[in-house]
Every structure is written in C-alpha cells, then in structure tokens.
Design a protein around this motif. Structure first.
Motif, short mmCIF file in Angstrom:
data_model
loop_
_atom_site.label_atom_id
_atom_site.label_comp_id
_atom_site.label_asym_id
_atom_site.label_seq_id
_atom_site.Cartn_x
_atom_site.Cartn_y
_atom_site.Cartn_z
N LYS A 1 84.49 -5.63 -16.74
CA LYS A 1 83.05 -5.99 -16.68
C LYS A 1 82.60 -6.54 -18.03
CE LYS A 1 82.89 -4.04 -12.53
NZ LYS A 1 83.23 -4.95 -11.44
N GLY A 2 83.53 -6.79 -18.95
CA GLY A 2 83.15 -7.26 -20.31
C GLY A 2 83.15 -8.78 -20.38
N THR A 3 83.54 -9.29 -21.54
CA THR A 3 83.55 -10.76 -21.73
C THR A 3 84.69 -11.38 -20.89
OG1 THR A 3 85.19 -10.58 -23.49
CG2 THR A 3 82.85 -10.42 -24.15
N PRO A 4 84.65 -12.67 -20.65
CA PRO A 4 85.74 -13.31 -19.89
C PRO A 4 87.11 -13.05 -20.53
CG PRO A 4 83.89 -14.83 -20.17
CD PRO A 4 83.56 -13.61 -20.99
N GLU A 5 87.15 -13.01 -21.86
CA GLU A 5 88.44 -12.76 -22.55
C GLU A 5 88.92 -11.32 -22.24
OE1 GLU A 5 85.71 -13.75 -24.04
OE2 GLU A 5 86.15 -15.84 -24.55
N GLN A 6 87.96 -10.38 -22.25
CA GLN A 6 88.34 -8.97 -21.97
C GLN A 6 88.82 -8.85 -20.52
OE1 GLN A 6 84.62 -7.11 -23.16
NE2 GLN A 6 85.61 -6.13 -24.92
N LYS A 7 88.13 -9.53 -19.62
CA LYS A 7 88.53 -9.46 -18.21
C LYS A 7 89.94 -10.04 -18.03
CE LYS A 7 87.27 -10.25 -13.44
NZ LYS A 7 86.27 -10.49 -12.44
#
Ligand code: 3HC
Length: 314
Positions: free
Chosen positions: A175-181
């Motif tokens: 549910k975080g940034t696109p990079e985290q996902k």
C-alpha cells in the motif's frame, strides 16, 4: 516377556487409540530413528532459519521493525533449542546432531537456502515461510510422540506472531509507493515457489510419508498441507493487491481448491542436496557461530561441574 511382534502390535494399538508415546515407552527402533531424523532436522531448520532474517536486523527501516525482527529471530533460536531437547528425549546427544548438520549429513528446510535481497523479503518470509511452517506445525501438535506434540503447542503460538509481522510488512509496502509495491511483488515472485517446496516432495515421491502416517507422526500428507496453504494464501495476496507468480492458479469449483502450476522439483532436489543459492554460505556461517560460541558452552559446563562438586562435597 512379550515377543517383538506382540510389542509392535501393542504399540500400534496405542497409536490407533490416540495414546501419546512417551520417552520411556517401548517403541520400534524405526519409529525412534525417523523421529530423531525429523525432529533434529526441524531443529536445524529453526537455527539455520535465523541467518537469512538476521541479515536484516542491522538494516531494518525503523526501530520498531528492528525490535520486532530481533524478537522473531530470538524466538527461532528458542524453537531450535526446544526441538533439540525433544530429540534428546529419544536418547541422542545434541552435539552429535549439530555435528551431522555441520558435516552436511543432516538436512534443514530447503527454504533457508535462498537469499534475502530486500526488506520486502523479510515480509515475504514472515508471511509465506512462517505461514507454511504454521500449516505444518499445527498438524504436528497432533503428532503421536508426546514431547514433539507438546513442543509444537508453544512454537505455534509464536509462529502466528511471526506470520502476522511478515504480513504487516507486506501490507505497508504493497500500500506504499509504487517502488515499495514493486519490491513486495518481487519478493512474492522470489518466495512463492520455494515456500510450496517446504512441504516436501509430492506424495507419490515421499519416502517417509506412508509409514509416518501409519505411526501418526504425520497427520496429513505433504500435498494436503501444500494445498491447504495455497487455498488460504491466495486471498491474502489478493488483499495485498499482489499477483501470485503462477499463471495456472485458478479456483476449481468442483474440487473446492485452487489448481496450481507445476513445481520445479529439479530445483528442490538440487537445493536439498546442497546445491541451492546459499547452502555453502549458510553452513559456513553456522559452523563459524558454533566455533565462536565454544567458550560459552565450556564456561557453562565448568560452572555446572563446579556447582555439582560443591553439592557433593557438602
Ligand atoms: N527441506 C529439506 N528437506 C526436505 C524438505 C524440505 N523442505 N522436504 C522433504 N525433505 C527431505 C526429507 O527430510 C527426506 O529426506 P531424509 O530422509 O534425508 O530426511 C526426503 O526429503 C523425502 O521427503 P519425505 O516427504 O519423505 O520426508 P518427511 O516425511 O520427513 O516429510 C517434512 C518432510 C514435511 C519436511 C517433514 O520432515 C516435517 O514435517 N518436518 C518437520 C517440519 C519442519 O522441519 N519444518 C521446517 C520448516 S522451517 C521452520 O519451521 C522455521 C520457521 O520458523 C519458519
């Protein structure tokens, strides 16, 4: 004096009547041997399992996540010691079991021979690896050998915390940034299939299952537990908004289970025969830690001997 045949019959009758087998009870040598094999390898798995996770304690993204990971790794050490104690009730010496691990004679769970490349791997391990371990260990709470079943009750309580902390990490990243996902998705891609392999070879290739089921060491087969794990985990991945890396994964209304794609058993046998991505590194780290910890064992033994000598002299 009962003959061996009568003793075996009496033993099986106890197993069939769900009477727990205790250390002082008569048991077939083969029952003892396969329990020593399984319990010691289970203990080795717990101890070696500390390594991939320990790798991230100094790099955890927050104090809170560091403290949680520390607690989890310490739990695993405790599970290992608990299980070595359960194995020792069968008349083996812990030092010999550890020697078998260090010389490559004894196995530990295949899953710990994969690298933890990002923090999301720590989430995937808690969610998938501890999730798979729980499926297996809840079953083992009903195993026929008393000390092993009792050890599982406490271990399962702690494992559910491990699974929850892993899922929380995955949820935060998904549910975080696109990079985290993307990191969470990469971790799922890397850990999904090795987690399915944790349950062991398919039933028709399992060496021990038939006998272990007869002796109620195992209460379900490798494939049954694997299927249970898949059915439960698919929904959790959907909630995360992540995709399980299996194009064949599909709900089968008739079977009331998910159909899934072929597992790479060639990879599994490579890994359990010592040729996985991290096998050598894991054993080297274990042997180094054991050697560096020798002084603690020596001091503890010296202290116990001194105390005993004082008691006898008094
Ligand atoms: N990794 C390594 N070896 C494996 C394996 C795996 N995932 N699955 C099977 N094997 C080995 C078996 O040990 C056996 O080899 P051996 O004769 O040299 O011991 C061989 O492959 C054939 O497999 P079988 O199915 O015939 O063997 P079992 O009947 O023993 O079933 C098992 C395998 C399901 C792993 C069973 O041994 C078991 O339930 N063990 C206890 C559970 C356990 O070890 N869990 C470890 C998970 S990690 C963990 O708990 C840490 C947690 O904190 C994450």
């Amino acid at each position: 004096m009962l003959s061996n045949e009568e003793l075996e019959k009496e033993f099986q009758a106890k197993i069939d009547a769900e009477i727990k087998i205790e250390p002082k009870d008569w048991m077939p040598e083969a029952y003892r041997k396969t329990l020593i094999r399984q319990i010691s390898q289970h203990a080795h798995s717990e101890v070696v399992g500390m390594l991939p996770e320990g790798n991230w304690i100094t790099r955890a993204p927050s104090l809170r996540s560091k403290v949680i990971l520390l607690a989890k790794v310490q739990d695993e050490a405790g599970h290992g010691l608990y299980l070595y104690s359960a194995a020792e009730t069968l008349g083996v010496d812990r030092e010999d079991l550890i020697e078998e691990l260090h010389t490559g004679k004894a196995k530990y769970s295949s899953i710990f021979n994969y690298p933890t490349l990002t923090w999301a791997d720590i989430g995937a391990i808690g969610w998938l690896v501890d999730g798979a371990a729980i499926a297996n260990q809840v079953m083992l709470c009903r195993t026929s050998y008393g000390p092993y079943a009792r050890a599982m009750v406490r271990i399962c309580k702690e494992e559910s915390f491990h699974q929850r902390q892993g899922y929380e990490i995955m949820l935060k990243m998904a549910k975080g940034t696109p990079e985290q996902k993307q990191m969470a998705q990469d971790a799922l891609n890397r850990w999904w299939w090795p987690s399915l392999m944790m349950f062991g070879p398919p039933d028709d290739k399992s060496i021990h299952s038939a006998q272990s089921l007869k002796w109620k060491i195992k209460r379900q087969t490798n494939d049954e537990l694997r299927q249970e794990f898949i059915d439960k985990t698919v929904k959790q991945a959907e909630y995360l908004g992540l995709t399980i890396p299996d194009p064949h994964l599909k709900w089968n209304e008739e079977r009331q289970h998910y159909d899934f794609g072929p597992i790479n058993w060639e990879e599994f046998y490579q890994v359990i025969n010592g040729n996985g991505p991290c096998n050598r590194q894991r054993l080297k780290a274990r042997i180094k830690a054991h050697e560096e910890g020798a002084w603690v064992r020596e001091a503890a033994i010296a202290y116990a001997e001194k105390k005993q000598a004082k008691k006898t002299a008094a």
